[in-house]
Motif scaffolding. Structure first.
Motif, PDB file in Angstrom:
ATOM      1  N   LEU A   1      40.744 -21.051   2.750  1.00  0.00           N
ATOM      2  CA  LEU A   1      40.745 -20.133   3.889  1.00  0.00           C
ATOM      3  C   LEU A   1      42.160 -19.850   4.390  1.00  0.00           C
ATOM      4  O   LEU A   1      42.372 -18.965   5.208  1.00  0.00           O
TER       5      LEU A   1
ATOM      6  N   VAL B   1      41.628 -15.333   4.620  1.00  0.00           N
ATOM      7  CA  VAL B   1      41.395 -15.630   6.039  1.00  0.00           C
ATOM      8  C   VAL B   1      40.091 -14.970   6.490  1.00  0.00           C
ATOM      9  O   VAL B   1      39.935 -13.750   6.400  1.00  0.00           O
ATOM     10  N   PRO B   2      39.115 -15.779   6.929  1.00  0.00           N
ATOM     11  CA  PRO B   2      37.799 -15.223   7.264  1.00  0.00           C
ATOM     12  C   PRO B   2      37.755 -14.659   8.688  1.00  0.00           C
ATOM     13  O   PRO B   2      38.512 -15.090   9.556  1.00  0.00           O
ATOM     14  N   ASP B   3      36.840 -13.722   8.872  1.00  0.00           N
ATOM     15  CA  ASP B   3      36.610 -13.223  10.223  1.00  0.00           C
ATOM     16  C   ASP B   3      35.753 -14.200  11.013  1.00  0.00           C
ATOM     17  O   ASP B   3      35.909 -14.335  12.222  1.00  0.00           O
ATOM     18  N   ARG B   4      34.807 -14.831  10.315  1.00  0.00           N
ATOM     19  CA  ARG B   4      33.923 -15.788  10.974  1.00  0.00           C
ATOM     20  C   ARG B   4      33.734 -16.995  10.065  1.00  0.00           C
ATOM     21  O   ARG B   4      33.794 -16.883   8.839  1.00  0.00           O
ATOM     22  N   VAL B   5      33.463 -18.138  10.654  1.00  0.00           N
ATOM     23  CA  VAL B   5      33.139 -19.346   9.892  1.00  0.00           C
ATOM     24  C   VAL B   5      31.806 -19.882  10.404  1.00  0.00           C
ATOM     25  O   VAL B   5      31.577 -19.943  11.615  1.00  0.00           O
TER      26      VAL B   5
ATOM     27  N   GLN C   1      39.142 -26.049   3.576  1.00  0.00           N
ATOM     28  CA  GLN C   1      39.956 -25.227   4.446  1.00  0.00           C
ATOM     29  C   GLN C   1      41.075 -24.534   3.650  1.00  0.00           C
ATOM     30  O   GLN C   1      41.446 -23.409   3.936  1.00  0.00           O
TER      31      GLN C   1
ATOM     32  N   LYS D   1      38.226 -18.541  12.675  1.00  0.00           N
ATOM     33  CA  LYS D   1      38.813 -19.267  11.545  1.00  0.00           C
ATOM     34  C   LYS D   1      39.271 -20.671  11.929  1.00  0.00           C
ATOM     35  O   LYS D   1      39.397 -21.548  11.074  1.00  0.00           O
ATOM     36  N   ASP D   2      39.495 -20.913  13.197  1.00  0.00           N
ATOM     37  CA  ASP D   2      39.930 -22.245  13.621  1.00  0.00           C
ATOM     38  C   ASP D   2      38.854 -23.306  13.447  1.00  0.00           C
ATOM     39  O   ASP D   2      39.149 -24.490  13.343  1.00  0.00           O
TER      40      ASP D   2
ATOM     41  N   HIS E   1      33.050 -13.565   5.814  1.00  0.00           N
ATOM     42  CA  HIS E   1      32.549 -14.759   6.494  1.00  0.00           C
ATOM     43  C   HIS E   1      32.633 -15.959   5.566  1.00  0.00           C
ATOM     44  O   HIS E   1      32.348 -15.839   4.378  1.00  0.00           O
TER      45      HIS E   1
END
Ligand SMILES: Nc1ncnc2c1ncn2[C@@H]1O[C@H](COP(=O)(O)OP(=O)(O)OP(=O)(O)O)[C@@H](O)[C@H]1O
Ligand SMILES: [Mg+2]
Lengths: 262, 451
Positions: free
Chosen positions: A211, A215-219, A208, A233-234, A33
């Motif tokens: 990331l 690459v995160p699963d959640r932000v 960003q 991630k968006d 995260h």
């Protein structure tokens, strides 16, 4: 399955100030995260609460780590149990060598797990591998912890320590700040090498760009001591474009709208 | 006023003891040192014991010493001290000359002498006094002034034994010389007066270690004086390691006089004693001399440890570096008082003094006073004094690295003192001290040695 970390309604204060004002967060095993948020929003305070810093007082809520109450554990117990914090500002410790720190820490964890101490030879072999991972020169081992290290070297040293201590839950507090593009890649590679379905990470960052590598699963967006928005991630990309004020305004409006009329 | 009464009574007792010893010891009456002793006693009679109204003793009361009737010239009791037992206090494995003194007397059977370079003399002072009078007389009592130091005066009046070291011009002694002063007091409190004299010829080199130890609970008083005369271009390393019993009193004066381009490095380590006072003085009396004074005091319980240092830049082009560090625990108290004098014509002097203190309990206390008297204008002088606590950020950092609170605390204390220990040039001694420190930190503060 029990999540790696579950934070419920966490309130915390330091000095005279209420800093965390109701945080809820769940990180499943294997997930990464990201936590973003403006300066002073409480990101490092949250990291400190997780690592057990005594200057921060939890006034409400609870934190479960693998189903166990994390808040009753001392900082070293948390480390033995697999919690690791990479500091935003790593501390210089003159007179204590990096080698000693790593070895003492690792062996404390091994003892906790009922394993024998690593002898000097095995330790050196292991550490050499890990040093390659973060592209740190061996000469650093004999230097005092972080003393005279450049900003980038300090951050690599944090990742080296993480790699050696082999934690289940890592909290990285702005490990990317102040890194040039090569160092950023090195740090990200180090982190990705540790990424596995058994480990979870909480990556605090302002940028960003990190990331893109991790690459995160959640932000999550932290503002004023609360998580004001969570997404995929968006969300980080949106933040990069629009800044934090966009979310802060929205969430203020949300709260105003949701507040029950007295 | 009660204090003054106590000081007077105690003084009378010491004067009487002197008269008695002189009557009972014909050898003492016949010796050429009688005049020296008498002069010193007269001086002592004049100045008496110091009171807290004297600036140099303001922070340290000697009343606890005066309250105890110490027996002078205690018997030689080697009880329980076998060569094996001695080995525990000599930082084995350490191949060097060890001279052992018990209750002020030379213990030949427990000492180990090793082959020495041609012309070097290392002898118990008691043995050397008469037969080497012509070499000793010009130095003994000529370096360590007694005018303002009643304990040095007492030592000169009562001096028993110690070492006489003479190194001829151009000779280097590679192995250190270790002096081990042991005091035991199974039959009531005793006082001993160790006295050492080192005369180092031109271009000579040597390292001397003075260790003071006693069984953990013994009550006694050590009043020691060491004089070092370092000739032109001589290089002397001097280590003083005070590990007296936790109930003992220890007062010591070291005076080093340096010739042209002579170098002195001094390490003053203070771990034991209920009350300890060290006066370490260096006189840079000729061009180009260099002094390094390092010190370390680690105290706990109700210990009181006082270090007074004086570096006298009396000639041009001399350098001095001073670093004293203290770690104070429990209700212990530390005093550091460092004077640097730069005389009017001592141009191009380079003098640096640092005193750093780490208080590891709420109740520990330390006083630090730098005194710089700079009377020349073309000089470089700096001083720094700090009193701090354990760095909480460093503590937290170490604990997040899986290091327990206690280990982290000890590690930071060790890191703090390592600056002093690392400079030591005798590896077994440095390692031994580090080890000693480590066990002491783990067990809590106990001074003295296991009997
Ligand atoms: N011990 C303390 N006493 C008082 N205020 C504190 C204390 N620690 C932190 N704060 C305050 O709490 C707020 C949050 O601090 P924190 O370090 O958690 O922010 P952050 O989100 O990590 O910021 P940054 O992005 O700048 O690192 C800040 O306003 C800070 O000044
Ligand atoms: Mg922060």
């Amino acid at each position: 399955m029990t999540p790696m970390l579950r934070i419920r309604d966490l309130h915390a204060r330091a000095g005279e100030k209420d800093i965390l004002r109701g945080i809820d967060l769940e990180v499943k095993t294997g997930e990464v995260h990201a936590i973003m948020g403006p300066n002073g929003s409480g990101k490092s305070t949250l990291a400190n609460v997780l690592a057990g810093r005594e200057t921060v007082t939890v006034t409400q809520g609870d934190v479960l780590y693998r189903g166990r109450d994390l808040l009753v554990m001392s900082p070293e117990e948390r480390a033995w149990e697999g919690v690791f914090l990479a500091f935003q500002y790593p501390v210089e410790i003159p007179g204590v060598s990096t080698m000693y720190l790593l070895k003492a820490g690792l062996n404390a964890i091994r003892r906790h797990r009922g394993l024998p101490d690593l002898d000097a030879i095995d330790f050196l072999a292991m550490i050499k591998e890990k040093m390659k991972l973060v592209e740190i020169d061996q000469s650093f081992l004999n230097r005092a912890v972080n003393e005279g290290f450049s900003g980038g070297e300090k951050k690599r040293n944090e990742i080296l320590q993480m790699a050696v201590l082999d934690p289940a839950l890592s909290v990285l507090d702005e490990t990317d700040s102040g890194l040039d593009i090569d160092a950023l890649r090195v740090v990200a590679n180090g982190v990705n090498a540790l990424r596995s379905q058994h480990r979870s990470m909480l990556v605090i960052t302002h940028y960003q760009r990190l990331l893109n590598y991790i690459v995160p699963d959640r932000v999550h967006v932290l503002s004023g001591g609360r998580i004001v928005r969570s997404g995929g991630k968006d969300l980080a990309l949106d933040l990069e474009k629009k800044g934090y004020s966009w979310i802060e305004q929205e969430s203020a409006a949300d709260r105003a709208g949701a507040r029950p009329v007295a | 006023m009660a204090d003054l009464g106590m000081a007077e009574t105690a003084k009378e007792q010491y004067l009487e003891a002197f008269a008695r010893l002189q009557k009972e010891t014909p050898a003492r009456r016949r010796s050429w040192t009688l005049g020296l002793r008498r002069d010193a006693l007269a001086r002592f009679a004049e100045i008496g014991f110091p009171t807290s109204r004297q600036e140099e003793w303001r922070k340290t009361s000697v009343l606890p010493i005066l309250r105890v009737p110490f027996r002078p010239e205690p018997d030689f009791t080697a009880n329980g001290f076998t060569p094996e037992a001695i080995g525990r206090y000599t930082f084995e494995p350490w191949e060097c000359t060890h001279l052992v003194f018990i209750n002020g007397h030379y213990a030949g059977k427990l000492s180990r002498l090793r082959p020495l370079p041609e012309g070097v003399v290392i002898e118990p002072l008691s043995a050397a006094l008469e037969k080497r009078r012509d070499e000793i007389e010009p130095h003994l009592g000529r370096h360590a002034g007694i005018d303002r130091h009643p304990f040095a005066a007492l030592n000169t009046a009562f001096m028993q034994d110690g070492v006489f070291v003479r190194i001829p011009d151009g000779v280097a002694i590679d192995e250190p010389i270790h002096l081990l002063f042991i005091t035991v007091s199974p039959d009531g409190p005793v006082v001993s007066y160790p006295r050492n004299l080192i005369v180092a010829g031109r271009g000579s080199r040597a390292a001397l270690v003075e260790s003071y130890i006693g069984p953990r609970h013994d009550l006694y008083f050590t009043d020691a004086v060491t004089e070092i005369a370092a000739g032109e271009d001589a290089a002397i390393d001097h280590y003083k390691l005070q590990r007296e019993s936790g109930r003992a009193f220890h007062v010591a004066r070291v005076q080093a006089d340096l010739g042209r381009y002579a170098r002195l490095a001094s390490w003053n380590i203070s771990l034991g004693g209920e009350l300890a006072r060290n006066d370490t003085h260096a006189l840079l009396g000729a061009d180009g001399g260099e002094v390094r004074l390092d010190g370390l005091y680690i105290t706990g319980g109700s210990q009181h440890v006082d270090h007074h240092t004086l570096i006298d830049h009396a000639s041009p082009h001399c350098a001095s570096h001073e670093l004293y560090k203290g770690v104070l625990d429990d209700r212990s108290r530390g005093v550091f008082d460092g004077t640097i004098i730069v005389r009017p014509d001592a141009q191009k002097s380079d003098a640096h003094q640092t005193n750093r203190n780490l208080l590891v309990s709420e109740e520990a206390l330390v006083d630090t006073t730098p005194r710089l008297q700079i009377l020349a204008d073309d000089v470089k002088c700096t001083h720094a004094a700090t009193i701090g606590q354990i760095d909480e950020d460093a503590m937290f950092y170490l604990r997040t690295r899986a290091i327990s609170q206690e280990t982290a605390r000890n590690l930071l204390i060790q890191a703090f003192v390592s600056e002093v220990l690392h400079g030591m040039r005798i590896e077994p001694l440095r390692a031994g001290l580090e080890c000693l420190l480590f066990t002491r930190l783990r067990k809590g503060h106990g001074a003295g040695v296991e009997p």
